[in-house]
Motif scaffolding. Structure first.
Motif, PDB file in Angstrom:
ATOM      1  N   TYR A  29       0.783  -1.245   0.000  1.00  0.00           N
ATOM      2  CA  TYR A  29       0.000   0.000   0.000  1.00  0.00           C
ATOM      3  C   TYR A  29       0.807   1.283   0.000  1.00  0.00           C
ATOM      4  O   TYR A  29       0.223   2.369  -0.018  1.00  0.00           O
ATOM      5  N   ARG A  30       2.121   1.210  -0.010  1.00  0.00           N
ATOM      6  CA  ARG A  30       2.908   2.455   0.023  1.00  0.00           C
ATOM      7  C   ARG A  30       2.656   3.321  -1.198  1.00  0.00           C
ATOM      8  O   ARG A  30       2.620   4.538  -1.098  1.00  0.00           O
ATOM      9  N   GLY A  31       2.463   2.720  -2.366  1.00  0.00           N
ATOM     10  CA  GLY A  31       2.208   3.493  -3.575  1.00  0.00           C
ATOM     11  C   GLY A  31       0.900   4.259  -3.495  1.00  0.00           C
ATOM     12  O   GLY A  31       0.830   5.444  -3.844  1.00  0.00           O
ATOM     13  N   ALA A  32      -0.140   3.595  -3.041  1.00  0.00           N
ATOM     14  CA  ALA A  32      -1.449   4.249  -2.921  1.00  0.00           C
ATOM     15  C   ALA A  32      -1.402   5.373  -1.893  1.00  0.00           C
ATOM     16  O   ALA A  32      -1.950   6.458  -2.124  1.00  0.00           O
ATOM     17  N   ALA A  37      -1.067  11.139  -0.879  1.00  0.00           N
ATOM     18  CA  ALA A  37      -0.411  12.220  -0.128  1.00  0.00           C
ATOM     19  C   ALA A  37       0.154  13.277  -1.071  1.00  0.00           C
ATOM     20  O   ALA A  37       0.046  14.479  -0.804  1.00  0.00           O
ATOM     21  N   LEU A  38       0.728  12.843  -2.185  1.00  0.00           N
ATOM     22  CA  LEU A  38       1.304  13.790  -3.146  1.00  0.00           C
ATOM     23  C   LEU A  38       0.228  14.673  -3.762  1.00  0.00           C
ATOM     24  O   LEU A  38       0.389  15.887  -3.885  1.00  0.00           O
ATOM     25  N   GLU A  48       6.217  12.563   1.161  1.00  0.00           N
ATOM     26  CA  GLU A  48       7.085  11.577   1.832  1.00  0.00           C
ATOM     27  C   GLU A  48       6.873  11.614   3.339  1.00  0.00           C
ATOM     28  O   GLU A  48       6.773  10.566   3.983  1.00  0.00           O
ATOM     29  N   ASP A  49       6.805  12.811   3.899  1.00  0.00           N
ATOM     30  CA  ASP A  49       6.583  12.952   5.343  1.00  0.00           C
ATOM     31  C   ASP A  49       5.225  12.383   5.755  1.00  0.00           C
ATOM     32  O   ASP A  49       5.115  11.673   6.753  1.00  0.00           O
ATOM     33  N   LEU A  50       4.186  12.704   4.987  1.00  0.00           N
ATOM     34  CA  LEU A  50       2.846  12.207   5.292  1.00  0.00           C
ATOM     35  C   LEU A  50       2.798  10.680   5.209  1.00  0.00           C
ATOM     36  O   LEU A  50       2.183  10.021   6.049  1.00  0.00           O
ATOM     37  N   THR A  51       3.451  10.121   4.202  1.00  0.00           N
ATOM     38  CA  THR A  51       3.478   8.662   4.038  1.00  0.00           C
ATOM     39  C   THR A  51       4.192   8.004   5.206  1.00  0.00           C
ATOM     40  O   THR A  51       3.691   7.022   5.776  1.00  0.00           O
ATOM     41  N   ALA A  52       5.346   8.542   5.574  1.00  0.00           N
ATOM     42  CA  ALA A  52       6.097   7.972   6.695  1.00  0.00           C
ATOM     43  C   ALA A  52       5.286   8.040   7.991  1.00  0.00           C
ATOM     44  O   ALA A  52       5.214   7.058   8.744  1.00  0.00           O
ATOM     45  N   GLU A  53       4.676   9.181   8.242  1.00  0.00           N
ATOM     46  CA  GLU A  53       3.879   9.345   9.457  1.00  0.00           C
ATOM     47  C   GLU A  53       2.667   8.415   9.452  1.00  0.00           C
ATOM     48  O   GLU A  53       2.289   7.862  10.491  1.00  0.00           O
ATOM     49  N   THR A  54       2.072   8.216   8.289  1.00  0.00           N
ATOM     50  CA  THR A  54       0.924   7.310   8.179  1.00  0.00           C
ATOM     51  C   THR A  54       1.313   5.895   8.576  1.00  0.00           C
ATOM     52  O   THR A  54       0.631   5.257   9.388  1.00  0.00           O
ATOM     53  N   LEU A  80      -5.617   4.972   4.382  1.00  0.00           N
ATOM     54  CA  LEU A  80      -5.989   6.267   3.800  1.00  0.00           C
ATOM     55  C   LEU A  80      -6.761   7.131   4.784  1.00  0.00           C
ATOM     56  O   LEU A  80      -6.645   8.362   4.747  1.00  0.00           O
ATOM     57  N   THR A  81      -7.493   6.513   5.685  1.00  0.00           N
ATOM     58  CA  THR A  81      -8.157   7.277   6.749  1.00  0.00           C
ATOM     59  C   THR A  81      -7.110   7.913   7.666  1.00  0.00           C
ATOM     60  O   THR A  81      -7.213   9.094   8.022  1.00  0.00           O
ATOM     61  N   ILE A  82      -6.095   7.144   8.018  1.00  0.00           N
ATOM     62  CA  ILE A  82      -4.998   7.676   8.844  1.00  0.00           C
ATOM     63  C   ILE A  82      -4.316   8.828   8.105  1.00  0.00           C
ATOM     64  O   ILE A  82      -4.072   9.900   8.683  1.00  0.00           O
ATOM     65  N   LEU A  83      -4.010   8.625   6.822  1.00  0.00           N
ATOM     66  CA  LEU A  83      -3.366   9.665   6.021  1.00  0.00           C
ATOM     67  C   LEU A  83      -4.194  10.944   5.997  1.00  0.00           C
ATOM     68  O   LEU A  83      -3.666  12.040   6.216  1.00  0.00           O
ATOM     69  N   LEU A  84      -5.483  10.823   5.729  1.00  0.00           N
ATOM     70  CA  LEU A  84      -6.338  12.010   5.659  1.00  0.00           C
ATOM     71  C   LEU A  84      -6.395  12.743   6.988  1.00  0.00           C
ATOM     72  O   LEU A  84      -6.395  13.974   7.026  1.00  0.00           O
TER      73      LEU A  84
END
Length: 186
Positions: A29-32, A37-38, A48-54, A80-84
């Motif tokens: 799921y890293r790509g999605a 995030a991008l 990158e920061d958002l993905t790492a933190e997610t 994706l919920t965490i990311l948002l």
């Protein structure tokens, strides 16, 4: 056949071994997560920061889950919920701070495997799309990105955003209409 045998490979791996399973979750799921995030942030470094933190928050959370909760997990929607949530919190925090000095802004990194021509086209198109997405209201931007960048089905977007499917369809439709209008103005 047990219930565990019927699970997708990521959830099964998480149940078998948390660390190994999490590596599989990350790989799947890293790509999605990164592409979402991008498109939400508009900047490579921020994505990158958002993905790492997610993934950091996801690991901390799943470490405390029992087997039943892991078995019932919908990994993509959950991530994706965490990311948002992280993105919204970051946007809220940034809106409270004074604007940064542009001379101190880091330069976005480039992919060394990408040709100069491809990078130029991607950068130009990406900047234009990011600018137009940035003009959309947040609810429409998020719905369009999840539907057409991440390619989530409407039902999964409804789960991520915690809104009815009809509302998701409305946000996507209005967002696309607005993007077409913005694209025609250029």
């Amino acid at each position: 056949m047990s219930d565990i045998d019927c699970l997708d490979p990521v959830r099964k791996a998480l149940l078998d071994d948390l660390d190994g399973g999490f590596a599989e979750l990350f790989g799947a799921y890293r790509g999605a997560v990164f592409s979402t995030a991008l498109r939400l942030s508009g900047r490579w470094a921020d994505a990158e920061d958002l993905t790492a933190e997610t993934f950091l928050r996801a690991y901390r959370a799943v470490a405390g889950y029992d087997r039943e909760r892991i078995a019932a997990l919908q990994p993509r929607a959950w991530l994706l919920t965490i990311l948002l949530n992280i993105w919204r919190n970051c946007a809220r925090t940034k809106s409270r701070k004074p604007p940064p000095d542009l001379r101190e802004e880091p330069v976005d990194t480039v992919d060394p495997r990408e040709s100069v021509e491809d990078a130029a086209v991607r950068h130009e198109t990406g900047d234009e799309l990011a600018e137009m997405l940035g003009m959309l209201p947040e609810d429409q931007r998020v719905a369009v990105v999840l539907r057409h960048v991440v390619d989530l089905p409407v039902s999964e977007i409804a789960t991520v955003l915690r809104i009815p499917q009809g509302t998701v369809k409305s946000h996507v439709s209005r967002g696309l209409r607005r993007l077409r209008t913005l694209g025609g103005v250029r």
